[in-house]
Design an enzyme around this catalytic site. Structure first.
Site, short mmCIF file in Angstrom:
data_model
loop_
_atom_site.label_atom_id
_atom_site.label_comp_id
_atom_site.label_asym_id
_atom_site.label_seq_id
_atom_site.Cartn_x
_atom_site.Cartn_y
_atom_site.Cartn_z
CD GLN A 144 -3.79 -4.39 6.74
OE1 GLN A 144 -3.46 -3.47 5.90
NE2 GLN A 144 -4.34 -5.48 5.96
CG ASP A 153 -10.17 0.27 4.92
OD1 ASP A 153 -9.63 -0.87 3.42
OD2 ASP A 153 -9.57 -1.05 5.60
CE LYS A 203 -4.21 -2.00 2.29
NZ LYS A 203 -4.54 -2.77 3.65
#
Ligand code: NDP
Length: 300
Positions: free
Chosen positions: A98, A121, A54
């Site tokens: 994460q 997200d 990422k």
């Protein structure tokens, strides 16, 4: 006749290209450089790989990448304090924590402490509600990537029968909402669904997000249907050498690709789209924060 292969790797490169162009315009016209902060707690090897990837792709499209690596025994209070700082940092437009988090941390509490406008997200309860009610939101990356590929392949999805296999909060449910938003007739199947083969056979679009290797065989697929395989399953592959593995999806590619009209492979289908959409969501968040027009074709 074999199915068209929907090349997620190539499509992801196109998405990253569009993101990069938009980032360059934001810099040139407004002096704004989008920034994505990724928070990793602990040393889970798979999570470390994702976070590295990422960060690398964030920098490649011209954005700022901020990585926060915290000890596995970081307290909830310390993690929440970091998120609060990032929420208030004007240079940070997207925040991603994460998952999974170590067991002593409450995932729902942590995710819901992220400013919804920076929740790239799309897991914050406000964004879930906005998506469910058809309002502008941050949309989870994997399902949005699937939607982009479906729109690209079909043009309009209006009126098509879609079956989503799997009802998780991160893939199945938001995928179903997005397909509904594009006026598909949507069925959500799960482990209690009766006669799953029959349900799948009715579908013009099948999205498989189960986590069971090659569970969907070709004879469940309606001839000509479009099959999006979200599953990522790692199997032992002794034929490739000792200790070797290979990735397969939730769909049996060999038999399904003989019947389907189009299909995503694993690897090289949905997987590469997820990070590309994360970058797209970060640019979208940045534009919204600055009151500027959003990039076209990169949002739901
Ligand atoms: P979850 O385990 O959270 O959900 C799986 C879903 O599949 C559940 O709703 C479950 O039903 C359903 N299910 C399980 N067994 C069956 C069955 N026999 N028949 C029908 N439905 C069944 O998984 P995720 O949604 O997180 O992920 C799904 C897959 O997608 C995984 O392989 C994951 O690795 C992959 N993935 C890929 C991503 C990418 O970037 N390409 C990103 C995220 C996930 P029930 O609710 O009834 O238990």
């Amino acid at each position: 006749m074999g199915a068209d292969i929907i090349d997620g790797k190539a499509f992801a490169a196109v998405v990253r290209g569009k993101v990069g162009e938009h980032v360059a315009r934001l810099m040139a016209d407004h002096g704004i450089k989008p920034g994505l902060a990724v928070v990793l707690v602990g040393e889970d090897p798979a999570s470390q790989v994702y976070v590295r990837s990422k960060g690398k792709q964030t920098v490649e499209v011209g954005m700022n990448s901020y990585e926060h690596k915290l000890d596995i025994d970081t307290s909830e209070a310390d993690l929440l304090a970091l998120i609060e700082r990032l929420n208030n940092d004007a240079d940070v437009h997207g925040i991603l924590v994460q998952l999974p988090l170590p067991g002593h941390l409450n995932e729902d509490l942590v995710i819901n402490s992220i400013d919804p406008a920076k929740d790239v997200d799309g897991f914050h309860i406000s964004n879930v509600g906005l998506l469910a009610t058809g309002q502008k939101s941050m949309v989870p990356c994997t399902p949005l990537g699937c939607l982009m590929m479906l729109r690209d392949h079909h043009g309009s999805l209006s009126g098509l029968d879609a079956v989503v296999i799997g009802r998780s909060n991160i893939v199945g449910k938001p995928m179903a909402q997005l397909l509904l938003g594009d006026s598909c007739t949507v069925t959500i199947a799960h482990s209690r669904t009766k006669d799953l083969p029959d349900v799948v056979r009715r579908a013009d679009i099948v999205v498989a997000a189960v986590g069971r290797p090659e569970m969907v065989p070709g004879d469940w697929i309606k001839p000509g249907a479009t099959v999006i395989d979200v599953g990522i399953n790692r199997l032992d592959a002794p034929e490739r050498g000792e200790g070797k593995t290979r990735l397969v999806g939730d769909v049996d590619f060999a038999t399904a690709s003989a019947v389907a009209g189009a299909i995503t492979p694993v690897p090289g289908g949905v997987g590469p789209m997820t990070i590309a959409v994360l970058l797209a969501n970060t640019v979208t968040a940045c534009c919204r924060a600055a009151g500027l027009p959003e990039p076209e074709g990169l949002t739901a």
